[in-house]
Motif scaffolding. Structure first.
Motif, mmCIF file in Angstrom:
data_model
loop_
_atom_site.group_PDB
_atom_site.id
_atom_site.type_symbol
_atom_site.label_atom_id
_atom_site.label_comp_id
_atom_site.label_asym_id
_atom_site.label_seq_id
_atom_site.Cartn_x
_atom_site.Cartn_y
_atom_site.Cartn_z
ATOM 1 N N ASP A 33 0.877 -1.142 -0.011
ATOM 2 C CA ASP A 33 -0.069 0.031 0.000
ATOM 3 C C ASP A 33 0.782 1.284 0.077
ATOM 4 O OD1 ASP A 33 -1.777 2.078 0.373
ATOM 5 O OD2 ASP A 33 -2.695 1.234 2.115
ATOM 6 N N MET A 34 0.985 1.901 -1.171
ATOM 7 C CA MET A 34 1.763 3.083 -1.355
ATOM 8 C C MET A 34 1.459 4.203 -0.252
ATOM 9 S SD MET A 34 3.951 1.812 -3.437
ATOM 10 C CE MET A 34 4.732 3.596 -3.798
ATOM 11 N N PHE A 35 0.270 4.133 0.315
ATOM 12 C CA PHE A 35 -0.096 5.125 1.278
ATOM 13 C C PHE A 35 -0.101 4.770 2.846
ATOM 14 C CE2 PHE A 35 -2.002 6.095 -2.683
ATOM 15 C CZ PHE A 35 -1.868 7.529 -2.969
ATOM 16 N N ALA A 36 0.324 3.608 3.022
ATOM 17 C CA ALA A 36 0.433 2.885 4.275
ATOM 18 C C ALA A 36 1.666 3.786 5.047
ATOM 19 C CB ALA A 36 1.065 1.595 4.166
ATOM 20 N N PRO A 37 1.561 3.737 6.152
ATOM 21 C CA PRO A 37 2.455 4.305 7.372
ATOM 22 C C PRO A 37 3.975 3.799 6.833
ATOM 23 C CG PRO A 37 0.417 3.831 8.591
ATOM 24 C CD PRO A 37 0.464 3.163 7.441
ATOM 25 N N ARG A 38 4.898 4.419 7.223
ATOM 26 C CA ARG A 38 6.518 4.084 6.968
ATOM 27 C C ARG A 38 7.021 3.937 8.526
ATOM 28 N NH1 ARG A 38 4.239 2.733 2.832
ATOM 29 N NH2 ARG A 38 4.477 3.361 0.617
ATOM 30 N N ARG A 39 7.812 2.812 8.816
ATOM 31 C CA ARG A 39 8.499 2.629 9.770
ATOM 32 C C ARG A 39 9.497 3.727 10.178
ATOM 33 N NH1 ARG A 39 9.826 -1.690 13.465
ATOM 34 N NH2 ARG A 39 10.776 -0.756 15.179
ATOM 35 N N ASN A 40 10.000 4.304 9.131
ATOM 36 C CA ASN A 40 11.297 5.140 9.017
ATOM 37 C C ASN A 40 10.607 6.644 8.883
ATOM 38 O OD1 ASN A 40 12.820 2.846 9.320
ATOM 39 N ND2 ASN A 40 12.865 2.546 7.199
ATOM 40 N N ALA A 41 9.418 6.871 8.951
ATOM 41 C CA ALA A 41 8.827 8.182 8.324
ATOM 42 C C ALA A 41 9.284 9.299 9.177
ATOM 43 C CB ALA A 41 7.511 8.270 8.305
ATOM 44 N N ALA A 42 9.379 9.029 10.607
ATOM 45 C CA ALA A 42 9.789 10.173 11.483
ATOM 46 C C ALA A 42 11.246 10.545 11.353
ATOM 47 C CB ALA A 42 9.778 9.386 13.087
ATOM 48 N N THR A 43 12.117 9.487 11.029
ATOM 49 C CA THR A 43 13.657 9.859 10.909
ATOM 50 C C THR A 43 13.806 10.659 9.437
ATOM 51 O OG1 THR A 43 14.396 7.764 12.019
ATOM 52 C CG2 THR A 43 15.928 8.902 10.317
ATOM 53 N N LEU A 44 13.115 9.976 8.530
ATOM 54 C CA LEU A 44 13.186 10.999 7.321
ATOM 55 C C LEU A 44 12.585 12.240 7.323
ATOM 56 C CD1 LEU A 44 12.232 7.859 4.690
ATOM 57 C CD2 LEU A 44 14.621 8.798 5.240
ATOM 58 N N ALA A 45 11.253 12.392 7.899
ATOM 59 C CA ALA A 45 10.727 13.759 7.991
ATOM 60 C C ALA A 45 11.780 14.786 8.755
ATOM 61 C CB ALA A 45 9.363 13.583 8.644
ATOM 62 N N ALA A 46 12.198 14.093 9.899
ATOM 63 C CA ALA A 46 13.381 15.025 10.597
ATOM 64 C C ALA A 46 14.620 15.567 9.915
ATOM 65 C CB ALA A 46 13.726 14.332 11.958
ATOM 66 N N LEU A 47 14.992 14.621 9.100
ATOM 67 C CA LEU A 47 16.127 14.845 8.473
ATOM 68 C C LEU A 47 15.583 15.870 7.113
ATOM 69 C CD1 LEU A 47 17.857 11.443 7.923
ATOM 70 C CD2 LEU A 47 18.630 13.328 9.260
ATOM 71 N N ARG A 48 14.822 15.668 6.697
ATOM 72 C CA ARG A 48 14.171 16.824 5.495
ATOM 73 C C ARG A 48 13.852 18.142 6.229
ATOM 74 N NH1 ARG A 48 10.765 11.943 2.926
ATOM 75 N NH2 ARG A 48 12.401 10.919 1.776
ATOM 76 N N GLN A 49 13.263 18.178 7.520
ATOM 77 C CA GLN A 49 13.134 19.484 8.205
ATOM 78 C C GLN A 49 14.288 20.155 8.596
ATOM 79 O OE1 GLN A 49 9.981 20.978 9.295
ATOM 80 N NE2 GLN A 49 9.133 20.022 7.398
ATOM 81 N N ALA A 50 15.369 19.405 8.906
ATOM 82 C CA ALA A 50 16.507 19.850 9.559
ATOM 83 C C ALA A 50 17.419 21.001 8.978
ATOM 84 C CB ALA A 50 17.652 18.859 9.823
ATOM 85 N N ASP A 51 17.701 21.970 9.696
ATOM 86 C CA ASP A 51 18.734 23.043 9.028
ATOM 87 C C ASP A 51 20.014 22.377 9.277
ATOM 88 O OD1 ASP A 51 16.603 24.953 8.634
ATOM 89 O OD2 ASP A 51 16.418 24.785 10.821
ATOM 90 N N HIS A 52 20.370 21.721 10.055
ATOM 91 C CA HIS A 52 21.805 21.206 10.522
ATOM 92 C C HIS A 52 21.553 19.568 10.789
ATOM 93 C CE1 HIS A 52 25.885 22.462 11.950
ATOM 94 N NE2 HIS A 52 25.992 21.102 11.824
#
Length: 423
Positions: free
Chosen positions: A264-283
Motif C-alpha cells: 500500500d503506497m499510502f500506508a505508514p512507514r516505519r522510518n517516516a519520523a527519521t526521514l521527516a526530521a532529516l528533511r526538516q533539519a537545518d543542520h
C-alpha cells in the motif's frame, strides 16, 4: 452544545450522566468497551469522547480512530495507576474521577489551563537532527549533550526523541518515560490542535543549576511507530521552531523508504519520523563510531544520508575515539579513512570516556552536569561553538555564562524561561 460519546466505569458513569443531562449538551452514545467506542465514532458526528482510563475502555486503537475523525478524548482516572495508563498511551487530557463536568467540558473545548507561560510566535528556530547508522554509535548521548551545551549558552532548547526503534532520551535523563510526549504532540498536530501552550503542557523539563531544556520523550514501545507519521512529525517540528531557538532531534538509524516492497503506497512507514526530521533539519549531525565496524557502517550509510538531505549543513562526529580499536595515533588513522573512503574532512572527534558517560547515565544527568571535565563535553562544546552557533553568538564569555547560571539557580527554570522570552 457539545455532542459526546461516553464509555465509563460505574464509579463515574451515573454521576457524569446526571451532570451532562442537566445541561444543554447531548450524549450521542453510551457504550461499555473500547471497540464499541470505535464503532460509535465511526457512525456518528461527535465533538468529544469521555472514557475511563482503563484497558477495557481506552486503547491505542481508540486514540487512532479519534485522531482520524478529529475528535478530542478526555480520560477519567480513578487513581494514579489509571492516570499513568492514560499517559503511557500519550493521552494528556486526564481528569480525576471526581472532577465536575465543567472541567471535562473545558478540556473537550480545548480550553486547557497550562502551568507555564507560552511565548508568542517568534522567528523560526533551528532544527538540528542527530543521525547515525545501525550499531548504537552514540546518537542519544550526542543529542543530549548538544541540547545541554546550547542551553548553557543561553538558548531555549527542545530535545525531541523521534527514534521509532528505541527511544532512549527520557531513560538516559532519569525520567520515568511513562508518557511519550512526542507521540502526544503528533496526535495534537494530526487534528490541528498543536499550539505553543499545548507543547508546554505535554513536554517534560530537564533542569539543573547549569542548564535547562524541554523534552518531548519518545515512544516506549517500538510497535507504536505508526503514530509518528511524516505529516505529523513535520507539523510538530514546524511548531517547535516557533517555540524555542533550537530543536535537537534524536532520530533513528534506518533511512530506507520501503517504497518498492510496500503493498500500500499510502500506508505508514516505519522510518517516516527519521526521514521527516532529516528533511526538516537545518543542520544534521552525523554520528559514527571510531572502530573498524562502526566506520564501515557510517561510510556506507553516509551515502544514503546525502540522498535524503538536500540543503542542510552536515557535521560529522566520530564518537568513542580510542587507540585500542584503531591503533596508535587514532585520530590520524580515522581522519585518513574518512578522507580516503568518504571524502570527509573536518570531523569532530569525541574521545571514549566510559567513567564520565556512565556517571551521567547513573545519575540521570547530562555529561556537563555529571562530569563537567569530561573530554566528551569538551568535544561537543567545540562542535556547538564552531559549527552550530552563528559567529556573533560565539563571543559570549564564560563569565557571562556563569552569571546566567547563577541567575537561573536563584529564579528557577520557569521564571528564567519567561524572563528570557520577554527580553
Amino acid at each position: 452544545m457539545l455532542t459526546v460519546i461516553t464509555c465509563l466505569a460505574d464509579a463515574a458513569d451515573e454521576r457524569l450522566m446526571r451532570e451532562i443531562r442537566s445541561t444543554d449538551h447531548d450524549v450521542a452514545a453510551r457504550v461499555g468497551s473500547a471497540h464499541e467506542v470505535i464503532d460509535a465514532i465511526r457512525g456518528r458526528a461527535v465533538d468529544g469522547v469521555i472514557v475511563s482510563a482503563t484497558r477495557r475502555h481506552l486503547s491505542l486503537d481508540v486514540l487512532a480512530e479519534a485522531d482520524e475523525a478529529g475528535v478530542r478524548i478526555v480520560a477519567v482516572a480513578d487513581g494514579d495507576a489509571e492516570r499513568r495508563y492514560a499517559l503511557s498511551l500519550g493521552l494528556f487530557e486526564v481528569v480525576d474521577v471526581h472532577a465536575p463536568w465543567s472541567d471535562i467540558e473545558a478540556l473537550l473545548r480545548g480550553g486547557i489551563t497550562v502551568p507555564h507561560s507560552a511565548a508568542p510566535p517568534r522567528g523560526a528556530g533551528t532544527v538540528i537532527a542527530v543521525w547515525g547508522p545501525a550499531g548504537s554509535p552514540g546518537r542519544t548521548t550526542i543529542a543530549i549533550q548538544l541540547a545541554s551545551e546550547l542551553a548553557l549558552r543561553g538558548r531555549t532548547v527542545a530535545l525531541v526523541d523521534a527514534d521509532t526503534y528505541g527511544g532512549a532520551v527520557a531513560p538516559s535523563l532519569g525520567m520515568l518515560d511513562e508518557s511519550p510526549s512526542f507521540a502526544a504532540a503528533c496526535r495534537l498536530a494530526s487534528r490541528d490542535s498543536l499550539t505553543l501552550a499545548e507543547l508546554e503542557r505535554v513536554a517534560s523539563r530537564y533542569t539543573s543549576p547549569r542548564s535547562e531544556f524541554w523534552i518531548l520523550s519518545g515512544i516506549g514501545r517500538a510497535s507504536r511507530w505508526p503514530e509518528l507519521g511524516t505529516d505529523r512529525v513535520a507539523s510538530v517540528l514546524s511548531t517547535c521552531r516557533q517555540w524555542v531557538d533550537y530543536v535537537v532531534v534524536d532520530t533513528g538509524f534506518n533511512l530506507e523508504t520501503d517504497e518498492e516492497i510496500a503493498s500500500d503506497m499510502f500506508a505508514p512507514r516505519r522510518n517516516a519520523a527519521t526521514l521527516a526530521a532529516l528533511r526538516q533539519a537545518d543542520h544534521v549531525v552525523a554520528v559514527g563510531s571510531a572502530d573498524p565496524i562502526g566506520l564501515s557502517r557510517f561510510l556506507r550509510a553516509h551515502v544514503d544520508l546525502l540522498e535524503q538531505v538536500e540543503t542542510a549543513q552536515i557535521s560529522v562526529v566520530i564518537n568513542r575515539l580510542r587507540a585500542s580499536s584503531v591503533g596508535s595515533n587514532a585520530q590520524h588513522q580515522v581522519q585518513q579513512t574518512l578522507r580516503r573512503f568518504g571524502g570527509l574532512d573536518n570531523a569532530v572527534f569525541v574521545p571514549l570516556d566510559v567513567p564520565g558517560v556512565d556517571s551521567a547515565v547513573l545519575s540521570g544527568k547530562t555529561i556537563h552536569d555529571a562530569a563537567p571535565r569530561s573530554p566528551v563535553r569538551s568535544a561537543i562544546a567545540h562542535l556547538v561553538d564552531v559549527d552550530i552557533l552563528p559567529p556573533s553568538a560565539q563571543a559570549t564569555s564564560r563569565k557571562q555564562t556563569r552569571r546566567a547560571a547563577r541567575q537561573r539557580a536563584k529564579t528557577g527554570p520557569l521564571q528564567t524561561l519567561r524572563a528570557r522570552r520577554l527580553g
